[in-house]
Design a protein around this motif. Structure first.
Motif, PDB file in Angstrom:
ATOM      1  N   ALA A 133      10.934 -56.140  67.785  1.00  0.00           N
ATOM      2  CA  ALA A 133      10.518 -55.804  69.151  1.00  0.00           C
ATOM      3  C   ALA A 133      10.952 -56.904  70.108  1.00  0.00           C
ATOM      4  CB  ALA A 133       9.004 -55.648  69.220  1.00  0.00           C
ATOM      5  N   ALA A 174      10.607 -57.794  74.639  1.00  0.00           N
ATOM      6  CA  ALA A 174      10.055 -57.355  75.930  1.00  0.00           C
ATOM      7  C   ALA A 174      10.221 -58.473  76.946  1.00  0.00           C
ATOM      8  CB  ALA A 174       8.577 -57.003  75.789  1.00  0.00           C
ATOM      9  N   PRO A 223       6.636 -53.907  76.312  1.00  0.00           N
ATOM     10  CA  PRO A 223       6.892 -53.711  74.879  1.00  0.00           C
ATOM     11  C   PRO A 223       6.584 -52.279  74.459  1.00  0.00           C
ATOM     12  CG  PRO A 223       4.857 -54.959  75.225  1.00  0.00           C
ATOM     13  CD  PRO A 223       5.451 -54.740  76.572  1.00  0.00           C
ATOM     14  N   ASP A 224       7.221 -51.828  73.362  1.00  0.00           N
ATOM     15  CA  ASP A 224       6.910 -50.503  72.820  1.00  0.00           C
ATOM     16  C   ASP A 224       5.497 -50.522  72.238  1.00  0.00           C
ATOM     17  OD1 ASP A 224       9.393 -49.587  73.471  1.00  0.00           O
ATOM     18  OD2 ASP A 224      10.259 -50.024  71.481  1.00  0.00           O
ATOM     19  N   ALA A 225       4.938 -49.345  72.112  1.00  0.00           N
ATOM     20  CA  ALA A 225       3.621 -49.238  71.457  1.00  0.00           C
ATOM     21  C   ALA A 225       3.765 -49.701  70.009  1.00  0.00           C
ATOM     22  CB  ALA A 225       3.162 -47.789  71.501  1.00  0.00           C
ATOM     23  N   THR A 226       2.672 -50.234  69.472  1.00  0.00           N
ATOM     24  CA  THR A 226       2.734 -50.682  68.075  1.00  0.00           C
ATOM     25  C   THR A 226       1.838 -49.788  67.212  1.00  0.00           C
ATOM     26  OG1 THR A 226       0.846 -52.179  68.259  1.00  0.00           O
ATOM     27  CG2 THR A 226       3.018 -53.071  68.834  1.00  0.00           C
ATOM     28  N   TRP A 227       2.019 -49.904  65.901  1.00  0.00           N
ATOM     29  CA  TRP A 227       1.306 -48.994  64.992  1.00  0.00           C
ATOM     30  C   TRP A 227      -0.197 -49.217  65.045  1.00  0.00           C
ATOM     31  CZ3 TRP A 227      -1.117 -49.621  59.989  1.00  0.00           C
ATOM     32  CH2 TRP A 227      -1.420 -48.402  59.385  1.00  0.00           C
ATOM     33  N   ARG A 256      10.089 -55.666  81.287  1.00  0.00           N
ATOM     34  CA  ARG A 256      10.362 -54.563  80.343  1.00  0.00           C
ATOM     35  C   ARG A 256       9.200 -54.552  79.356  1.00  0.00           C
ATOM     36  NH1 ARG A 256      13.412 -55.716  76.083  1.00  0.00           N
ATOM     37  NH2 ARG A 256      14.534 -57.332  77.208  1.00  0.00           N
TER      38      ARG A 256
END
Ligand SMILES: Cc1cc2nc3c(=O)[nH]c(=O)nc-3n(C[C@H](O)[C@H](O)[C@H](O)COP(=O)(O)OP(=O)(O)OC[C@H]3O[C@@H](n4cnc5c(N)ncnc54)[C@H](O)[C@@H]3O)c2cc1C
Ligand SMILES: O=C1O[C@H](CO)C(O)=C1O
Length: 588
Positions: A305, A307, A257-261, A255
């Motif tokens: 977060a 993942a 990870p989401d994008a980070t800033w 899974r």
């Protein structure tokens, strides 16, 4: 140069000498630059040996450079620089024992990529995988886990070309002292050409990162903070908060990870510009810390977060911009004291943590990395220069300072002087690759004790003329090294380089009378390209792009297609040494 050409002409023409004199070396962080007289990229063991034999006859020092990720001047030279990027192939896999034998220029990324094809993986990694395997082990590179020690602990055997040109194998069972010296060699022992590495079955980890108050880290320090297989902490000194990143094995499906800033371009450039602004208005840094790390990890405590990734992907992090790093290893149990005192000093609290320097008006960057290892966990052979604790787990504190747009931050000197003072007070040892500079050779001798003497003894026997010694070694390790050998390089000057780093110039006793091109080579002009570019050689530097031997007729040195491969023996399984050891090491 005539002498060099003359010596080359006397060597076996079937063994190429791939050298260029137009290379400008810089560290990944552009903290240092230097202009080697020759930059040499061998493709076979015979070529490596030829370089060493020629250097001895031409009276030159050799520096091996991996991927140049050490941010200090360890890899700077005005003499000969050798790079093994073209000597990085897989030689042998033992699937049953899960071992890999590779040529030493292989990058960690390629090592893991190749290992995955065999269902294997490196057991541990630091924040990046760009390093060469030989470079990573040479400086005691580490990750963050109490189940693992430094990366060198997974090395089963090495092959090293010594200053006499002999290729010597060493392991726990063969030339053990040489092995213990080569496991963390600081490039000062010889050229590591092969590495036999213990891999593990590839596996996935599920990770989470959680924003917590700093007090939570300190309270859990001795109970469950470090329990998961991999745990690292990024401390925000002004918010008195930390991100705790922890990972454990899992069978769950991947899974991402989401994008980070600041992984995106808006965040990346915003943070970079804020850091640049803080060089002029330092007091904005606590607000920058709140804003940037709020955008990156959330403004309120809690999990930000999670993942599931292959281990070798999960452990990597975005290291952002050019940076100074000053990292020290100390006993894990001293962590709460170290963090509490440094926090008090940075925040200007009464008593200032007992650190005898003023922190008035001083603002630093975030995060301070808090990581761990335990070289005693597996009971493997310890390198003489292992900087981790010999009787229990180790804590690493890493004071990172970004160089926004390659500009040094104004807090650097005072921060690092105070930080190093505290590290000494707590019995810590520096990470060799990093930017420590308030530590004398006498202190290092005290810190490293008998192990430094043992390392120096092997080193001095292996390289009596100092072919692999430079100013960094002498400055950092001092008199424990033998009297200065004729090939040892000393520092002549450092000037400000075009991009804000330091341009380093060295000199050798053996070549003083030769009035060499490199000794007087000027810092490259502003805008000159480095690393792969084509800087204009300074007027004093004679151009020397040459390929001696089988490919002497070819004009482009490193731009070779596959059908131009040198015809050299292919190794199947474990190769035999071309020359089996020197008497001195076979007797040990
Ligand atoms: C962004 C970034 C992140 C990092 N993260 C971590 C981390 O998480 N943990 C950590 O511990 N460190 C970390 N480091 C430091 C890095 O792991 C070390 O500096 C490592 O030594 C770099 O490997 P390299 O291949 O670039 O070697 P170089 O920096 O090129 O060389 C390092 C030393 O190795 C010697 N050497 C290289 N190849 C050979 C060879 N074949 N034979 C003999 N000697 C050789 C060189 O002479 C030199 O003394 C990081 C550095 C950066 C820039
Ligand atoms: O040297 C290092 O750089 C990164 C921090 O940006 C890291 O983890 C090191 O170690």
């Amino acid at each position: 140069m005539e002498k060099i050409k003359h010596e080359i002409a006397r060597t076996d023409p079937d063994v190429p000498f791939r050298a260029s004199s137009s290379h400008i070396h810089h560290t990944w962080a552009k903290t240092f630059q230097s202009r080697p007289e020759l930059y040499i990229r061998p493709q076979s063991l015979e070529e490596v040996q030829k370089v060493v034999n020629l250097a001895r006859r031409c009276r030159r020092r050799i520096v091996v450079v991996g991927s140049g990720h050490s941010p200090n001047d360890l890899t700077c030279t005005s003499s000969w620089m050798i790079n093994l990027d073209d000597y990085g192939k897989l030689l042998h896999v033992d699937r049953q024992k899960k071992t890999f034998l590779v040529e030493a220029g292989m990058r960690l990324h390629d090592l893991n990529h190749t290992a995955h094809q065999h269902g294997l993986s490196m057991p541990n990694l630091g924040s990046i995988d760009a390093q060469s395997i030989a470079g990573a082990i040479a400086t005691a590179t580490h990750g963050s886990s109490l189940k693992h020690g430094i990366i060198s602990e997974s090395v089963l055997s090495l092959r090293v070309v010594l200053s006499n040109g002999h290729a010597v194998r060493c392991s726990n069972d063969q030339n053990q002292d040489l092995f213990k010296a080569a496991l963390v060699s600081l490039g000062a022992l010889g050229i590591v050409t092969e590495v036999e590495f213990q891999m593990v079955e590839n596996y996935k980890v599920e990770w989470e990162q959680k924003l917590v108050p700093l007090d939570d880290v300190l309270t859990r320090w001795n109970t469950n903070l470090w329990l998961k297989e991999f745990t690292r902490v990024w401390w925000m000194p002004y918010m008195k908060r930390a991100i705790v990143w922890s990972a454990e094995r899992t069978e769950k499906p991947v899974r991402a990870p989401d994008a980070t800033w600041y992984g995106g371009s808006v965040g990346f450039h915003t943070y970079h510009n804020l850091l640049w602004l803080s060089n002029y208005i330092p007091w904005i840094l606590p607000t920058v810390e709140w804003f940037v790390f709020g955008m990156q990890y959330g403004f309120s405590p809690g999990v930000s977060a999670t993942a599931v990734q292959d281990l070798s992907d999960a452990l990597l992090m975005n290291c952002l911009y050019s940076q100074f790093v000053n990292e020290w290893a100390l006993p894990l149990h001293k962590g709460p004291e170290a963090i509490t005192r440094l926090s008090a000093w940075l925040n200007g609290e009464p008593g200032g943590g007992g650190i005898p320097f003023s922190s008035k008006g001083l603002y630093v960057h975030c995060p301070i990395e808090v990581r761990v290892s335990d070289s005693t966990a597996k009971g493997t052979t310890r390198p003489f220069l292992d900087n981790t604790c010999s009787d229990g787990p180790t804590l690493y504190l890493n004071a990172t300072l970004y160089r926004a747009y390659l500009q040094d931050p104004p807090c650097k000197d005072r921060y690092y002087e105070a930080f190093e003072w505290l590290m000494h007070e707590l019995g810590a040892k520096p990470h060799y690759a990093k930017n420590f500079s308030y530590t004398t050779a006498e202190q290092m001798q005290h810190i490293l004790g008998d192990n430094l003497k043992k390392w120096a003894k092997v080193r001095n026997e292996a390289d009596p003329e100092g072919m692999f010694l430079g100013a960094w070694h002498r400055r950092t390790l001092g008199v424990s090294l033998a009297a200065k050998g004729a090939l040892e390089e000393r520092e002549v000057s450092r000037t400000k380089a075009a991009d804000g780093g330091q341009f380093w110039v060295g000199e050798l006793d053996s070549t003083r009378s030769e009035a060499l091109s490199f000794a007087t080579a000027a810092a490259p002009e502003r805008g000159a390209q480095v690393n792969g570019g084509s800087p204009t050689p300074s007027s004093s530097a004679e151009s020397f792009d040459m390929m001696h031997g089988a490919e002497a007729e070819k004009s482009t040195l490193f731009d070779r297609s596959d059908d131009e491969e040198v015809d050299r023996p292919r190794y199947h399984g474990r190769p035999q040494d071309t020359v089996t050891g020197t008497a001195v090491f076979d007797k040990m």
